[in-house]
Design an enzyme around this catalytic site. Structure first.
Site, short mmCIF file in Angstrom:
data_model
loop_
_atom_site.label_atom_id
_atom_site.label_comp_id
_atom_site.label_asym_id
_atom_site.label_seq_id
_atom_site.Cartn_x
_atom_site.Cartn_y
_atom_site.Cartn_z
N ASP A 37 0.83 -1.20 0.00
CA ASP A 37 0.00 0.00 0.00
C ASP A 37 0.87 1.26 0.00
O ASP A 37 2.01 1.24 0.47
CB ASP A 37 -0.90 -0.04 1.25
CG ASP A 37 -2.10 0.88 1.10
OD1 ASP A 37 -2.28 1.47 0.03
OD2 ASP A 37 -2.87 1.00 2.08
N HIS A 54 2.71 3.21 -8.80
CA HIS A 54 2.54 1.77 -9.09
C HIS A 54 3.77 1.23 -9.83
O HIS A 54 4.21 0.13 -9.60
CB HIS A 54 1.28 1.54 -9.94
CG HIS A 54 0.02 1.92 -9.22
ND1 HIS A 54 -0.22 1.57 -7.92
CD2 HIS A 54 -1.08 2.62 -9.63
CE1 HIS A 54 -1.41 2.05 -7.55
NE2 HIS A 54 -1.95 2.68 -8.57
N SER A 82 -7.24 -5.86 -6.02
CA SER A 82 -8.36 -6.47 -5.29
C SER A 82 -9.64 -6.39 -6.12
O SER A 82 -9.72 -5.60 -7.08
CB SER A 82 -8.57 -5.74 -3.96
OG SER A 82 -9.26 -4.52 -4.17
N TRP A 86 -11.52 -2.21 -8.96
CA TRP A 86 -12.18 -1.80 -10.22
C TRP A 86 -12.86 -0.45 -10.06
O TRP A 86 -13.17 0.21 -11.06
CB TRP A 86 -13.22 -2.84 -10.64
CG TRP A 86 -12.64 -4.18 -10.94
CD1 TRP A 86 -12.70 -5.29 -10.15
CD2 TRP A 86 -11.90 -4.59 -12.11
NE1 TRP A 86 -12.05 -6.35 -10.75
CE2 TRP A 86 -11.55 -5.95 -11.95
CE3 TRP A 86 -11.49 -3.93 -13.27
CZ2 TRP A 86 -10.81 -6.66 -12.89
CZ3 TRP A 86 -10.77 -4.63 -14.22
CH2 TRP A 86 -10.44 -5.97 -14.03
N LEU A 148 11.38 -19.93 -4.38
CA LEU A 148 10.23 -19.17 -3.89
C LEU A 148 9.03 -19.27 -4.84
O LEU A 148 9.19 -19.21 -6.06
CB LEU A 148 10.64 -17.69 -3.78
CG LEU A 148 9.53 -16.73 -3.36
CD1 LEU A 148 9.40 -16.67 -1.84
CD2 LEU A 148 9.79 -15.31 -3.89
N ARG A 211 -5.47 -2.27 8.39
CA ARG A 211 -6.69 -3.05 8.12
C ARG A 211 -6.36 -4.13 7.10
O ARG A 211 -5.29 -4.11 6.49
CB ARG A 211 -7.82 -2.14 7.62
CG ARG A 211 -7.47 -1.33 6.41
CD ARG A 211 -8.65 -0.55 5.83
NE ARG A 211 -8.16 0.40 4.82
CZ ARG A 211 -7.87 1.66 5.06
NH1 ARG A 211 -8.03 2.18 6.26
NH2 ARG A 211 -7.40 2.43 4.09
N SER A 213 -8.52 -5.12 4.45
CA SER A 213 -9.02 -4.83 3.10
C SER A 213 -9.36 -6.09 2.31
O SER A 213 -8.94 -6.25 1.16
CB SER A 213 -8.00 -3.99 2.31
OG SER A 213 -7.71 -2.80 3.00
C1 FPP Z 1 -2.15 0.18 -3.23
O1 FPP Z 1 -1.60 1.46 -3.22
C2 FPP Z 1 -1.57 -0.57 -4.33
C3 FPP Z 1 -2.28 -1.16 -5.33
C4 FPP Z 1 -3.73 -1.14 -5.40
C5 FPP Z 1 -1.60 -1.83 -6.45
C6 FPP Z 1 -0.39 -2.65 -6.07
C7 FPP Z 1 0.43 -2.85 -7.27
C8 FPP Z 1 1.77 -2.77 -7.28
C9 FPP Z 1 2.61 -2.55 -6.09
C10 FPP Z 1 2.49 -2.92 -8.56
C11 FPP Z 1 3.14 -4.26 -8.70
C12 FPP Z 1 2.35 -5.14 -9.52
C13 FPP Z 1 2.87 -6.14 -10.23
C14 FPP Z 1 1.95 -6.97 -10.99
C15 FPP Z 1 4.29 -6.47 -10.29
P1 FPP Z 1 -2.59 2.69 -3.42
O2 FPP Z 1 -2.66 2.99 -4.85
O3 FPP Z 1 -3.91 2.40 -2.79
O4 FPP Z 1 -1.82 3.81 -2.63
P2 FPP Z 1 -2.49 5.02 -1.83
O5 FPP Z 1 -3.31 4.40 -0.72
O6 FPP Z 1 -1.33 5.79 -1.34
O7 FPP Z 1 -3.34 5.78 -2.80
#
Ligand code: FPP
Length: 258
Positions: A37, A54, A82, A86, A148, A211, A213
Site C-alpha cells: 500500500d 505503481h 483487489s 475496479w 520461492l 486493516r 481490506s
Molecule cells: C495500493 O496502493 C496498491 C495497489 C492497489 C496496487 C499494487 C500494485 C503494485 C505494487 C504494482 C506491482 C504489480 C505487479 C503486478 C508487479 P494505493 O494505490 O492504494 O496507494 P495510496 O493508498 O497511497 O493511494
C-alpha cells in the site's frame, strides 16, 4: 587510488550479509503475505501521477521477491489488485492491468535465474486477456522452478473466495462427492484458492494503514501482523529484515500455551 564510496559499499554489503545470516539462523517465515500500500501517496509526495507510484512499486516487487527467495521464504503472496480496485479511475485500472505484462516480460530471465515460480490467485473472468496471458506464460515457464513461489493476488477478494468455496461445497455435497460429516477446517481450506499453500506466517502492510481490506480473511487467522508507515515504493531490504526479525521475536501459541 582507494575509492571511499566503494569501501562504504563493501562495508554495507558485509553488514547485509551478516544480518541475513543471523536471520537465517532462526526460523524464517515460510509464507509471507504483503498488502503493498501507499503507491499513490508516494507519487503524490513527488508531484507525480498515481501510476508512477505503481510503476515504482513494481520495482520494489522485483527486489523483495529476490530477497525473500534468498532468505529462504517459500511463498510470497502479494496483493496486486483487489476485487474492489475496479472502482478506481479507468486509466489507473488499465495501468495496473498492464503492469503484470511489463513486470513479467522484464523479470522473467531473473525469475528463471533465481529459480522463482510464479503463481496467481483471483477471479480470472474479469481480467483482460493480455494480462492473463502474460501471467499464464510466466506460470508455465517457471513451473519447473522449486525456489520461492511468487503468488500474485490479482482480482482477488477474500469474501468472494469464501463464498465460492461455500457454493462449491454445497454442489459437491449435492452430488455426493462430499459428506457433511467430513467437512472440517482442512477440507474447507482445500476449496480456497490457496489450497496448495500453507497459511501465511507473516502479514506485512505498508503505508501506515492498519486493516485487512478483504485479504485472506480465512488464511490469516493465526498469522503474525507487521505494519509499517513506509510506502511500498520505499520498502527496502532493511524493512523486510525488520519485519522478519520482529516475527522471530514473537511467541506463536495458536490459542494454546507456550
Ligand atoms: C495500493 O496502493 C496498491 C495497489 C492497489 C496496487 C499494487 C500494485 C503494485 C505494487 C504494482 C506491482 C504489480 C505487479 C503486478 C508487479 P494505493 O494505490 O492504494 O496507494 P495510496 O493508498 O497511497 O493511494
Amino acid at each position: 587510488m582507494i575509492n571511499k564510496k566503494n569501501l562504504w559499499k563493501t562495508a554495507d554489503n558485509h553488514n547485509i550479509e551478516e544480518r541475513m545470516r543471523k536471520i537465517q539462523s532462526a526460523p524464517v517465515p515460510e509464507h509471507i503475505a504483503i498488502i503493498m500500500d501507499g503507491n499513490g501517496r508516494w507519487a503524490k509526495k513527488r508531484a507525480l501521477p498515481r501510476v508512477a507510484g505503481h510503476h515504482e512499486g513494481m520495482k520494489t516487487v522485483k527486489r523483495i521477491a529476490k530477497l525473500a527467495n534468498r532468505l529462504g521464504v517459500k511463498v510470497l503472496t502479494l496483493y496486486a489488485f483487489s476485487t474492489e480496485n475496479w472502482k478506481r479511475p479507468k486509466a489507473e485500472v488499465e495501468f495496473l492491468m498492464k503492469l503484470p505484462q511489463e513486470f513479467l516480460n522484464s523479470f522473467l530471465p531473473d525469475l528463471m535465474e533465481e529459480n522463482i515460480r510464479v503463481e496467481m490467485m483471483g477471479d480470472e473472468t474479469q481480467i483482460p486477456s493480455y494480462t492473463l496471458k502474460a501471467v499464464q506464460r510466466a506460470m508455465e515457464e517457471t513451473s519447473g522452478n522449486d525456489g520461492l513461489i511468487l503468488n500474485f493476488a490479482l482480482n482477488y477478494g477474500s469474501r468472494a473466495e469464501i463464498l465460492m468455496a461455500v457454493k462449491n461445497i454445497i454442489q459437491d455435497a449435492k452430488n455426493d462427492i462430499l459428506l457433511e460429516e467430513n467437512l472440517n477446517e482442512d477440507l474447507f481450506s482445500s476449496y480456497l484458492m490457496t489450497n496448495q499453500l500453507k497459511d501465511p506466517d507473516l502479514l506485512i502492510r505498508t503505508s501506515g494503514e492498519v486493516r485487512l481490506s478483504n485479504f485472506m480473511l480465512w488464511q490469516l487467522a493465526y498469522t503474525e501482523f507487521w505494519f509499517t508507515d513506509v510506502n511500498w515504493p520505499d520498502f527496502k531490504d532493511v524493512h523486510l529484515f525488520e519485519a522478519v526479525e520482529a516475527f522471530q521475536k514473537r511467541s506463536r501459541r495458536f490459542g494454546g500455551l507456550s
